[in-house]
Design an enzyme around this catalytic site. Structure first.
Site, PDB file in Angstrom:
ATOM      1  CD  GLU A   2      30.093  37.728  38.859  1.00 56.57           C
ATOM      2  OE1 GLU A   2      29.390  37.682  39.884  1.00 56.57           O
ATOM      3  OE2 GLU A   2      31.045  36.966  38.667  1.00 56.57           O
TER       4      GLU A   2
ATOM      5  N   GLY B 286      36.839  42.891  45.719  1.00 52.36           N
ATOM      6  CA  GLY B 286      36.848  41.425  45.733  1.00 52.36           C
ATOM      7  C   GLY B 286      36.141  40.878  44.513  1.00 52.36           C
TER       8      GLY B 286
ATOM      9  CB  CYS C  84      37.547  38.715  37.859  1.00 55.10           C
ATOM     10  SG  CYS C  84      36.605  37.385  37.082  1.00 55.10           S
TER      11      CYS C  84
ATOM     12  CE  LYS D   2      29.494  43.358  40.452  1.00 56.98           C
ATOM     13  NZ  LYS D   2      29.933  44.038  39.248  1.00 56.98           N
TER      14      LYS D   2
HETATM   15  P1  NAD Z   1      31.937  30.213  36.092  1.00 59.78           P
HETATM   16  O1  NAD Z   1      32.613  29.342  37.083  1.00 59.78           O
HETATM   17  O2  NAD Z   1      30.694  30.942  36.479  1.00 59.78           O
HETATM   18  O3  NAD Z   1      31.549  29.360  34.791  1.00 59.78           O
HETATM   19  C1  NAD Z   1      32.391  28.447  34.181  1.00 59.78           C
HETATM   20  C2  NAD Z   1      31.555  27.240  33.802  1.00 59.78           C
HETATM   21  O4  NAD Z   1      32.326  26.362  32.983  1.00 59.78           O
HETATM   22  C3  NAD Z   1      31.112  26.414  34.996  1.00 59.78           C
HETATM   23  O5  NAD Z   1      29.696  26.354  35.016  1.00 59.78           O
HETATM   24  C4  NAD Z   1      31.737  25.027  34.761  1.00 59.78           C
HETATM   25  O6  NAD Z   1      30.919  23.961  35.206  1.00 59.78           O
HETATM   26  C5  NAD Z   1      31.878  25.034  33.252  1.00 59.78           C
HETATM   27  N1  NAD Z   1      32.869  24.090  32.746  1.00 59.78           N
HETATM   28  C6  NAD Z   1      34.165  23.914  33.139  1.00 59.78           C
HETATM   29  N2  NAD Z   1      34.751  22.958  32.400  1.00 59.78           N
HETATM   30  C7  NAD Z   1      33.810  22.507  31.522  1.00 59.78           C
HETATM   31  C8  NAD Z   1      33.807  21.520  30.513  1.00 59.78           C
HETATM   32  N3  NAD Z   1      34.886  20.789  30.243  1.00 59.78           N
HETATM   33  N4  NAD Z   1      32.668  21.312  29.808  1.00 59.78           N
HETATM   34  C9  NAD Z   1      31.543  22.048  30.073  1.00 59.78           C
HETATM   35  N5  NAD Z   1      31.489  22.982  31.023  1.00 59.78           N
HETATM   36  C10 NAD Z   1      32.617  23.223  31.739  1.00 59.78           C
HETATM   37  O7  NAD Z   1      33.053  31.199  35.559  1.00 59.78           O
HETATM   38  P2  NAD Z   1      32.857  32.678  34.976  1.00 59.78           P
HETATM   39  O8  NAD Z   1      32.699  33.635  36.093  1.00 59.78           O
HETATM   40  O9  NAD Z   1      31.867  32.634  33.859  1.00 59.78           O
HETATM   41  O10 NAD Z   1      34.320  32.924  34.376  1.00 59.78           O
HETATM   42  C11 NAD Z   1      34.774  32.231  33.231  1.00 59.78           C
HETATM   43  C12 NAD Z   1      36.049  32.889  32.754  1.00 59.78           C
HETATM   44  O11 NAD Z   1      35.767  34.234  32.338  1.00 59.78           O
HETATM   45  C13 NAD Z   1      37.145  33.017  33.805  1.00 59.78           C
HETATM   46  O12 NAD Z   1      38.379  32.897  33.173  1.00 59.78           O
HETATM   47  C14 NAD Z   1      36.968  34.427  34.339  1.00 59.78           C
HETATM   48  O13 NAD Z   1      38.174  34.966  34.855  1.00 59.78           O
HETATM   49  C15 NAD Z   1      36.564  35.177  33.086  1.00 59.78           C
HETATM   50  N6  NAD Z   1      35.729  36.363  33.315  1.00 59.78           N
HETATM   51  C16 NAD Z   1      34.757  36.356  34.246  1.00 59.78           C
HETATM   52  C17 NAD Z   1      33.945  37.474  34.421  1.00 59.78           C
HETATM   53  C18 NAD Z   1      32.889  37.522  35.496  1.00 59.78           C
HETATM   54  O14 NAD Z   1      32.327  38.593  35.699  1.00 59.78           O
HETATM   55  N7  NAD Z   1      32.592  36.453  36.193  1.00 59.78           N
HETATM   56  C19 NAD Z   1      34.126  38.588  33.588  1.00 59.78           C
HETATM   57  C20 NAD Z   1      35.135  38.551  32.608  1.00 59.78           C
HETATM   58  C21 NAD Z   1      35.934  37.423  32.477  1.00 59.78           C
HETATM   59  C1  UGA Z   2      35.405  43.174  37.171  1.00 58.24           C
HETATM   60  C2  UGA Z   2      35.679  44.213  36.071  1.00 58.24           C
HETATM   61  O1  UGA Z   2      35.013  45.435  36.404  1.00 58.24           O
HETATM   62  C3  UGA Z   2      35.155  43.717  34.712  1.00 58.24           C
HETATM   63  O2  UGA Z   2      35.469  44.657  33.693  1.00 58.24           O
HETATM   64  C4  UGA Z   2      35.818  42.370  34.399  1.00 58.24           C
HETATM   65  O3  UGA Z   2      35.336  41.839  33.194  1.00 58.24           O
HETATM   66  C5  UGA Z   2      35.523  41.396  35.526  1.00 58.24           C
HETATM   67  O4  UGA Z   2      36.010  41.947  36.788  1.00 58.24           O
HETATM   68  C6  UGA Z   2      36.223  40.091  35.333  1.00 58.24           C
HETATM   69  O5  UGA Z   2      37.279  40.030  34.770  1.00 58.24           O
HETATM   70  O6  UGA Z   2      35.634  39.138  35.817  1.00 58.24           O
HETATM   71  P1  UGA Z   2      33.277  42.374  38.566  1.00 58.24           P
HETATM   72  O7  UGA Z   2      34.163  41.330  39.138  1.00 58.24           O
HETATM   73  O8  UGA Z   2      31.914  42.000  38.118  1.00 58.24           O
HETATM   74  O9  UGA Z   2      33.984  43.038  37.278  1.00 58.24           O
HETATM   75  O10 UGA Z   2      33.152  43.496  39.655  1.00 58.24           O
HETATM   76  P2  UGA Z   2      33.404  45.072  39.714  1.00 58.24           P
HETATM   77  O11 UGA Z   2      32.163  45.807  39.414  1.00 58.24           O
HETATM   78  O12 UGA Z   2      34.618  45.436  38.961  1.00 58.24           O
HETATM   79  O13 UGA Z   2      33.728  45.229  41.269  1.00 58.24           O
HETATM   80  C7  UGA Z   2      34.897  44.614  41.811  1.00 58.24           C
HETATM   81  C8  UGA Z   2      35.038  44.949  43.270  1.00 58.24           C
HETATM   82  O14 UGA Z   2      35.350  46.345  43.435  1.00 58.24           O
HETATM   83  C9  UGA Z   2      33.776  44.701  44.082  1.00 58.24           C
HETATM   84  O15 UGA Z   2      34.133  44.151  45.331  1.00 58.24           O
HETATM   85  C10 UGA Z   2      33.176  46.089  44.215  1.00 58.24           C
HETATM   86  O16 UGA Z   2      32.353  46.233  45.341  1.00 58.24           O
HETATM   87  C11 UGA Z   2      34.440  46.926  44.346  1.00 58.24           C
HETATM   88  N1  UGA Z   2      34.218  48.355  43.973  1.00 58.24           N
HETATM   89  C12 UGA Z   2      33.899  48.696  42.695  1.00 58.24           C
HETATM   90  C13 UGA Z   2      34.388  49.335  44.938  1.00 58.24           C
HETATM   91  O17 UGA Z   2      34.705  49.038  46.116  1.00 58.24           O
HETATM   92  N2  UGA Z   2      34.203  50.650  44.583  1.00 58.24           N
HETATM   93  C14 UGA Z   2      33.886  51.015  43.311  1.00 58.24           C
HETATM   94  O18 UGA Z   2      33.749  52.240  43.053  1.00 58.24           O
HETATM   95  C15 UGA Z   2      33.722  50.025  42.340  1.00 58.24           C
END
Ligand code: NAD
Ligand code: UGA
Length: 441
Positions: A164, A266, A269, A330
């Site tokens: 993110e 935190g 994920c 973050k």
């Molecule tokens: P999110 O909650 O931001 O988005 C998910 C969206 O899916 C929501 O807007 C929800 O309303 C929608 N949704 C759920 N069921 C639906 C349905 N039946 N039809 C249409 N829309 C529907 O979640 P996210 O952060 O994008 O994460 C999605 C997945 O990707 C999770 O498994 C997460 O672990 C993984 N992931 C997240 C990140 C990240 O940085 N957030 C990075 C890598 C992987």
């Molecule tokens: C993390 C992974 O970095 C991604 O590769 C992965 O796709 C994603 O989770 C996911 O599966 O959703 P993200 O959750 O966006 O990405 O955040 P990070 O940048 O990884 O930071 C995670 C936590 O670690 C934050 O609380 C951040 O402040 C902390 N952090 C990170 C530290 O305390 N120190 C660091 O040097 C780096």
């Protein structure tokens, strides 16, 4: 590697793609593929997110996203609908990007994935490929195939590694693309959708692809917990964690990436995925004490920080006002899911403190449940007013240039804790502050 904005409309053979779920993963995925020239329909059931996207606006805070999104929507290559069944009705590739939050006993809650399968199974065109981009436990590709009940529809795992705050950059220039499936031809076809990113392609089976995602995230937690444990030791021994990071980070086998000690890791994920990996291991009677220790070290770091703040407050937090800078997990995101800042504010409140907090993404009018009990203000100075200790918990750029003269003037006493090691503590000290950081006094 592609840069955001490069290769617009560059694909030779535009494909028809559906993306289910417009969140932190679904939106960048849809925008990337639409930008390259594919035709993308995104399904989102949340009305706010949908209506923002339909106007070409981003419902999430992500650098570089809005311009690309607006261009994709106005070109007609990206359209937004509510119903997943409608989105998939003409699709060759269907990406599942729905949420998989922590469920019972740390297991991933797959109810959103299951619900989509029920919604789309009859609407999928013959031969479409369904792709799991959500983070899901090992075995989910097969579970999805069973739920779809469509032998003509291969299921491929394609885990997402974006962060993110840098989601667009990470999507256009990923370190690697991982695809896995029983049907290797389908897996390779999914990989080819991302060829313009120039990233190395890892093609494997579905269980390995699913496990790779958890291995990547939990590896990061062990590195972060290691450096946080070292920072605790620095406090106990009077050593300096910032210099320690330099002293080990220059070793290329260790590296500086993910080596900044902080208020614990935190976000949406890392916490859920580390618990989920332990739960996955439990299903085959395995234990991973290393991951359990990383989680325990994280909790310990947050308690340690609260005890340091208590020391700065003079030994007790009861009835003490603490000013907090930063609430998101973050910087450069509006996301507060599993934010360390909220864990720490909750511990401070349990110890009797009154917490007044400022975060650039949180208006004082916001009343979400996770903010209950906090007083939200609009500036750093308002957070500092009347506080006995001012605590920085999120590394927003604006907090690197705090005016300690002005802040000290409105505080009850001049005490500052830098939970991200981004502030020049000597400057705060020059204004009469007692100023500590993570692993440095
Ligand atoms: P999110 O909650 O931001 O988005 C998910 C969206 O899916 C929501 O807007 C929800 O309303 C929608 N949704 C759920 N069921 C639906 C349905 N039946 N039809 C249409 N829309 C529907 O979640 P996210 O952060 O994008 O994460 C999605 C997945 O990707 C999770 O498994 C997460 O672990 C993984 N992931 C997240 C990140 C990240 O940085 N957030 C990075 C890598 C992987
Ligand atoms: C993390 C992974 O970095 C991604 O590769 C992965 O796709 C994603 O989770 C996911 O599966 O959703 P993200 O959750 O966006 O990405 O955040 P990070 O940048 O990884 O930071 C995670 C936590 O670690 C934050 O609380 C951040 O402040 C902390 N952090 C990170 C530290 O305390 N120190 C660091 O040097 C780096």
């Amino acid at each position: 590697m592609a840069r955001p904005g490069e290769h617009e409309g560059a694909v030779q053979t535009p494909r028809r793609v559906a993306v289910i779920g417009a969140g932190y993963v679904g939106i960048p995925t849809a925008v990337l593929l639409a930008h390259f020239g594919h035709t993308v329909v995104i399904a989102e059931r949340d009305e706010y997110r949908r209506s923002m996207l339909q106007k070409g606006l981003s419902p999430i805070l992500e650098e570089d996203l809005e311009g690309l999104l607006a261009a994709c929507v106005s070109s007609g290559r990206l359209t937004i609908v509510e119903d997943a069944a409608i989105a998939v009705s003409d699709a060759e590739f269907v990406f599942l990007c729905v949420n998989t939050p922590m469920g019972i006993d740390g297991h991933a809650d797959l109810s959103y994935v299951d619900a989509v399968c029920t919604q789309i199974h009859a609407a999928l065109p013959h031969g479409a490929i369904v792709i799991n981009k959500s983070t899901v436990p090992v075995g989910t590709s097969r579970r999805v195939a069973d739920l779809l009940g469509r032998p003509d529809v291969p299921v491929v795992s394609n885990p997402e590694f974006l962060r993110e705050g840098t989601a667009v950059r990470d999507s256009f220039a990923p370190d690697r693309t991982v695809v896995g499936g029983d049907n290797q031809e389908a897996a390779a076809a999914v990989g080819s959708l991302f060829a313009l990113t120039g990233a190395p392609l890892v093609v494997t089976d579905a269980p390995t692809a699913e496990l790779i995602k958890y291995a990547a995230n939990t590896f990061l937690t062990t590195k972060l917990s290691f450096i946080n444990a070292m920072s605790q030791l620095c406090d106990a021994l009077g050593a300096n964690a910032v210099d320690l990071v330099k002293g080990i980070g220059y070793d290329p086998r260790i590296g500086f990436s993910f080596l900044n000690p902080g208020p614990g890791w935190g976000g949406p994920c890392l916490p859920k995925d580390s618990h989920a990996l332990l739960a996955i291991a439990g299903t085959v009677d395995e234990e991973i004490p290393l991951i359990a220790a990383a989680i325990e070290t994280n909790d310990r770091q947050q308690r340690h920080i609260v005890s340091r703040i208590q020391e700065l407050a003079g030994g007790s937090l009861s009835g003490v006002r603490v000013g907090v800078l930063g609430l998101t997990f973050k910087a450069n995101t509006g996301d507060r899911r599993d934010s360390p800042a909220l864990v720490i504010t909750s511990l401070l409140r349990s110890a009797g403190a009154e917490v007044v907090a400022y975060d650039p993404t949180v208006p004082s009018s916001e009343t979400s449940d996770d903010l209950e009990g906090l007083v939200i203000v609009e500036t750093a100075e308002e957070a500092a007013r009347g506080a006995k200790v001012l605590v920085l918990l999120t590394e927003w750029a604006e907090f690197t240039t705090l005016d300690f003269g002005a802040l000290g003037d409105v505080m009850e006493q001049r005490a500052f804790f830098d939970g991200r090691n981004i502030v020049n503590l000597d400057e705060a000290r020059a204004h009469g502050f007692t100023a500590w950081g993570i692993g440095r006094s």
